[in-house]
Design a protein around this motif. Structure first.
Motif, PDB file in Angstrom:
ATOM      1  N   ASP A  48      -1.970 -10.164   0.948  1.00 46.89           N
ATOM      2  CA  ASP A  48      -3.085  -9.333   1.414  1.00 46.89           C
ATOM      3  C   ASP A  48      -3.676  -8.510   0.265  1.00 46.89           C
ATOM      4  OD1 ASP A  48      -4.815  -7.678   2.972  1.00 46.89           O
ATOM      5  OD2 ASP A  48      -3.210  -6.196   3.154  1.00 46.89           O
ATOM      6  N   ALA A 101      -5.429 -10.692  -2.275  1.00 47.18           N
ATOM      7  CA  ALA A 101      -6.702 -11.198  -1.748  1.00 47.18           C
ATOM      8  C   ALA A 101      -7.781 -10.130  -1.801  1.00 47.18           C
ATOM      9  CB  ALA A 101      -6.510 -11.683  -0.310  1.00 47.18           C
ATOM     10  N   ARG A 102      -7.442  -8.908  -1.415  1.00 40.59           N
ATOM     11  CA  ARG A 102      -8.469  -7.861  -1.362  1.00 40.59           C
ATOM     12  C   ARG A 102      -8.828  -7.341  -2.747  1.00 40.59           C
ATOM     13  NH1 ARG A 102      -7.342  -3.347   2.663  1.00 40.59           N
ATOM     14  NH2 ARG A 102      -5.180  -3.972   2.940  1.00 40.59           N
ATOM     15  N   ALA A 112      -3.708  -7.407   7.129  1.00 40.47           N
ATOM     16  CA  ALA A 112      -4.738  -8.329   6.650  1.00 40.47           C
ATOM     17  C   ALA A 112      -5.758  -8.610   7.745  1.00 40.47           C
ATOM     18  CB  ALA A 112      -4.091  -9.630   6.176  1.00 40.47           C
ATOM     19  N   CYS A 171      -8.005  -5.555   8.172  1.00 42.94           N
ATOM     20  CA  CYS A 171      -8.863  -5.244   7.021  1.00 42.94           C
ATOM     21  C   CYS A 171      -9.674  -6.447   6.535  1.00 42.94           C
ATOM     22  CB  CYS A 171      -8.004  -4.687   5.887  1.00 42.94           C
ATOM     23  SG  CYS A 171      -7.219  -3.123   6.298  1.00 42.94           S
ATOM     24  N   SER A 185      -8.964  -9.696   5.582  1.00 44.45           N
ATOM     25  CA  SER A 185      -8.407 -10.196   4.329  1.00 44.45           C
ATOM     26  C   SER A 185      -8.128 -11.694   4.449  1.00 44.45           C
ATOM     27  CB  SER A 185      -7.116  -9.434   4.012  1.00 44.45           C
ATOM     28  OG  SER A 185      -6.602  -9.804   2.763  1.00 44.45           O
ATOM     29  N   ARG A 186      -8.503 -12.439   3.407  1.00 46.38           N
ATOM     30  CA  ARG A 186      -8.364 -13.901   3.429  1.00 46.38           C
ATOM     31  C   ARG A 186      -6.946 -14.321   3.021  1.00 46.38           C
ATOM     32  NH1 ARG A 186     -13.754 -13.225   1.280  1.00 46.38           N
ATOM     33  NH2 ARG A 186     -15.291 -14.277   2.591  1.00 46.38           N
ATOM     34  N   GLN A 192     -10.658 -13.367   7.735  1.00 41.22           N
ATOM     35  CA  GLN A 192      -9.420 -12.900   8.349  1.00 41.22           C
ATOM     36  C   GLN A 192      -8.318 -13.920   8.077  1.00 41.22           C
ATOM     37  OE1 GLN A 192     -10.880 -12.092  12.433  1.00 41.22           O
ATOM     38  NE2 GLN A 192     -10.186  -9.996  12.132  1.00 41.22           N
ATOM     39  N   ASN A 242     -12.610   1.560   4.776  1.00 41.00           N
ATOM     40  CA  ASN A 242     -12.551   0.156   4.369  1.00 41.00           C
ATOM     41  C   ASN A 242     -13.706  -0.216   3.451  1.00 41.00           C
ATOM     42  OD1 ASN A 242     -10.215  -0.444   5.676  1.00 41.00           O
ATOM     43  ND2 ASN A 242     -11.137  -1.664   7.294  1.00 41.00           N
ATOM     44  N   HIS A 245     -13.203  -3.468  -4.252  1.00 45.81           N
ATOM     45  CA  HIS A 245     -11.889  -4.091  -4.422  1.00 45.81           C
ATOM     46  C   HIS A 245     -10.931  -3.266  -5.277  1.00 45.81           C
ATOM     47  CE1 HIS A 245     -14.070  -7.368  -2.683  1.00 45.81           C
ATOM     48  NE2 HIS A 245     -14.787  -7.580  -3.775  1.00 45.81           N
ATOM     49  N   ILE A 248      -7.604  -0.064  -1.870  1.00 41.03           N
ATOM     50  CA  ILE A 248      -6.997  -0.925  -0.848  1.00 41.03           C
ATOM     51  C   ILE A 248      -6.506  -0.041   0.292  1.00 41.03           C
ATOM     52  CG2 ILE A 248      -5.300  -2.702  -0.351  1.00 41.03           C
ATOM     53  CD1 ILE A 248      -7.363  -3.515  -2.457  1.00 41.03           C
TER      54      ILE A 248
END
Length: 399
Positions: free
Chosen positions: A59, A62-63, A89, A92, A94-95, A158, A238, A392, A395
């Motif tokens: 997570d 990724a972010r 994740a 927020c 998150s990929r 997501q 966020n 980014h 977090i």
């Protein structure tokens, strides 16, 4: 070519551009772990102490990078340990791809007490992912990994999940690896609604942007939009960093308490626009709204009705700017934002020693340093007071 399900997994991860897998090996994943060892020159396998750390690493990575990341855990307790990171994740946007082991295929759902069995594991994984699947045959593994990345690279960002039983990882079959999933073209939204929103913006006396996590990917489009229309940009926790903290139009959520009641039009970009009590963020009763979000439900009740653009944030803002070509705001709103910032500083200076801790941390961190926040007394103040120079680098644990 003929390969095991584990080799199909590793090969398709390489094809999708994966460079890191965060995970803890276990007996149900032996064939996957062996296959990852075979591609160690292309994928780094990072082993933390606990599955929760694996999902949080994926997570956070990724972010902080803006790209998809992968974690891999054993079934049952391994997946349950990873749930907190996956839930974060999910909260927020998150990929993250979670690859979860399973018990042997013939025993799934039978309640036989297999090693690491947990009832309804697929449903549990589905609770923190927007898409998940269970591989039944080794030849299914590569297409399902590919589909996972199609999902990660399109729509709302997501987590997604893929379960692979140990017998599927061990079995051999003729497998065709697929080319990497493309990044979906950003959608600007319905043209008629864009026209309506542009008309509303032309007539607005004091427009304000409310930016959430979805605005972090809007980049220069958000900055151009704010500067052209002279709209203050209020950033949710966020959304911190969507606009640099020292930009003349950048405002915190605390500043939003002063600015939003004066707005006659609020453009909500990539945010749920809901406060901690489940109510819409406060704004003037006569205010109009434009909602820009990939998720249609985030423009629905309990929020007030408005123009709902189901669209990518950057694409929608660019499309609105194109429709506003030649338009310039009648006055700069930088002075109004500066006054509100001064008021915020007075309020925040009373929050000691937390404010002082945060000031020291900011001075010690480089501009591109990453601040990982949490839900503590210092963390709550950081949501409002920690300067964030770019996307980014802040977090948040979200809700």
């Amino acid at each position: 070519m003929e390969m095991t399900g584990g080799q199909a997994l590793a090969g398709q991860l390489v094809a999708e551009g994966v460079r890191d897998v965060f995970g803890i090996p276990g007996v149900q994943l032996d064939w996957a772990t062996d296959a990852l060892a075979g591609v160690a020159d292309r994928i780094r396998y990072v082993i933390p102490r606990h599955e929760q750390a694996a999902s949080y690493m994926a997570d956070g990575y990724a972010r902080a990078s803006g790209r998809e990341r992968v974690c891999m855990v054993v079934p049952g307790p391994g997946l349950l340990n990873a749930m907190t990171g996956l839930a974060t994740a999910y909260a927020c946007n998150s990929r993250v791809l979670c690859i979860a082991g399973q018990i042997p295929s013939p025993t799934i759902g039978a309640g036989l007490g297999m090693l690491h069995e947990v009832r309804g594991q697929s449903e549990i994984l589905g609770a923190v992912t927007k898409w998940h699947a269970l591989a039944r045959r080794p030849e299914d593994v590569a297409p399902l990994v590919h589909e996972a990345f199609v999902q990660l690279r399109s729509g709302r960002p997501q987590p997604v999940g893929l379960e692979i039983p140990p017998d599927v990882l061990a079995a051999r079959a003729d497998v065709r690896l697929l080319a990497a999933a493309p990044q979906a073209a950003p959608d600007a939204g319905d043209a008629a609604l864009l026209d309506e929103a542009a008309c509303a913006l032309r007539g607005a006396r004091f427009p304000v942007v409310y930016a959430g996590g979805g605005a972090l990917f809007a980049g220069a489009a958000l900055r151009r939009f704010a500067e052209t229309l002279q709209t203050p940009v209020v950033m949710s926790p966020n959304g911190r960093g969507a606009l640099a903290h020292d930009h003349p139009l950048a405002a915190s959520a605390l500043a939003g308490r002063c600015l939003l009641p004066h707005a006659d039009l609020v453009v909500v970009v990539g945010s749920r626009f809901i406060d901690g009590s489940g109510q819409p963020v406060h704004a003037h009763p006569g205010c109009r709204f434009v909602y820009v979000n990939l998720e249609a439900r985030d423009a629905g009740p309990p929020r007030r009705p408005g123009i709902a653009l189901q669209a990518d944030a950057g694409a929608a803002l660019s499309a609105l700017l194109a429709r506003l070509e030649g338009f310039r705001a009648s006055e700069s709103r930088a002075e109004a934002v500066a006054k509100v910032r001064t008021w915020c500083d007075v309020q925040l200076d009373a929050l000691q020693p937390q404010r002082e801790y945060l000031d020291v941390l900011r001075r010690c961190l480089p501009a591109d340093g990453v601040f990982v926040n949490e839900l503590t007394q210092v963390g709550y103040v950081a949501n409002l007071a920690f300067p964030v120079p770019g996307p980014h680098t802040f977090i948040s644990p979200g809700y």
